[in-house]
Design a protein around this motif. Structure first.
Motif, PDB file in Angstrom:
ATOM      1  N   TRP A 153     -11.580  -3.186  -0.394  1.00  0.00           N
ATOM      2  CA  TRP A 153     -12.419  -4.327  -0.730  1.00  0.00           C
ATOM      3  C   TRP A 153     -13.761  -3.810  -1.184  1.00  0.00           C
ATOM      4  CZ3 TRP A 153      -8.957  -7.557  -1.307  1.00  0.00           C
ATOM      5  CH2 TRP A 153      -7.952  -7.781  -0.377  1.00  0.00           C
TER       6      TRP A 153
ATOM      7  N   GLN B 171     -10.665  -6.025   8.082  1.00  0.00           N
ATOM      8  CA  GLN B 171     -11.609  -5.315   7.214  1.00  0.00           C
ATOM      9  C   GLN B 171     -12.459  -6.319   6.429  1.00  0.00           C
ATOM     10  OE1 GLN B 171      -9.908  -3.201   3.877  1.00  0.00           O
ATOM     11  NE2 GLN B 171     -11.554  -1.698   3.869  1.00  0.00           N
TER      12      GLN B 171
ATOM     13  N   GLU C 267       0.852  -1.181   0.000  1.00  0.00           N
ATOM     14  CA  GLU C 267       0.000   0.000   0.000  1.00  0.00           C
ATOM     15  C   GLU C 267       0.890   1.233   0.000  1.00  0.00           C
ATOM     16  OE1 GLU C 267      -2.870  -0.159   3.145  1.00  0.00           O
ATOM     17  OE2 GLU C 267      -3.845  -1.919   2.297  1.00  0.00           O
TER      18      GLU C 267
ATOM     19  N   ARG D  95      -6.160  -5.651   6.872  1.00  0.00           N
ATOM     20  CA  ARG D  95      -6.964  -6.070   5.719  1.00  0.00           C
ATOM     21  C   ARG D  95      -7.813  -7.300   6.073  1.00  0.00           C
ATOM     22  NH1 ARG D  95      -2.239  -4.457   2.995  1.00  0.00           N
ATOM     23  NH2 ARG D  95      -1.456  -6.583   2.887  1.00  0.00           N
TER      24      ARG D  95
END
Length: 161
Positions: free
Chosen positions: A84, A111, A76, A108
């Motif tokens: 997502w 999430q 990132e 992630r």
């Protein structure tokens, strides 16, 4: 001596260059997907590094020919995070190398869990080579195995169309 405001100008130039790169790259990804879709071929997309963020942004608008995506060592960048799609209908395998930022990976994973993305999977594996060859690397074998399980799982590659 650097003049006042020079670092801010340099940061603004970097952000602008990143945005231009992201726009051009994402357009190429979408064009490649559309081209394969026109030929009627299902796709399993593999991205590496910072291009993983571009793919996750493209997944929501990708044609139904995309059946799965693998993100290898996603990176990132400031202003370019993995996102997502709300209803991630296609399977995504995220492969983190042992030296990867496990903090980003954990975030992630959380999430994906919060959005109840059942098609998301994350593993840690050495990412040395994913090119097929006479002696396939463990990563290549793992990717092939994952794709094989998708073929046997009803609805795993469902279209969110």
């Amino acid at each position: 001596l650097p003049r006042a405001g020079a670092p801010a100008t340099l940061d603004a130039q970097r952000v602008a260059a990143l945005e231009q790169w992201a726009t051009r790259s994402q357009a190429r990804i979408i064009a490649a997907i559309a081209s394969a879709a026109a030929e009627g071929r299902p796709l399993a997309l593999v991205t590496e590094g910072s291009s993983a963020a571009l793919l996750t942004r493209s997944m929501a608008s990708a044609p139904g020919s995309v059946r799965a995506a693998a993100l290898l060592g996603p990176v990132e960048l400031p202003g370019l995070a993995l996102e997502w799609p709300k209803g991630l209908a296609r399977p995504v395998l995220e492969v983190l190398g042992p030296a990867a930022s496990h903090e980003q990976g954990r975030l992630r994973r959380e999430q994906a869990a919060a959005r109840q993305l059942k098609n998301y999977r994350q593993i840690t594996l050495e990412i040395v080579s994913w090119q097929p060859g006479p002696t396939d690397a463990p990563l290549t074998r793992r990717l092939r195995g994952w794709l094989t399980t998708l073929d046997r799982t009803p609805g795993a590659a469902a279209d969110d169309g």
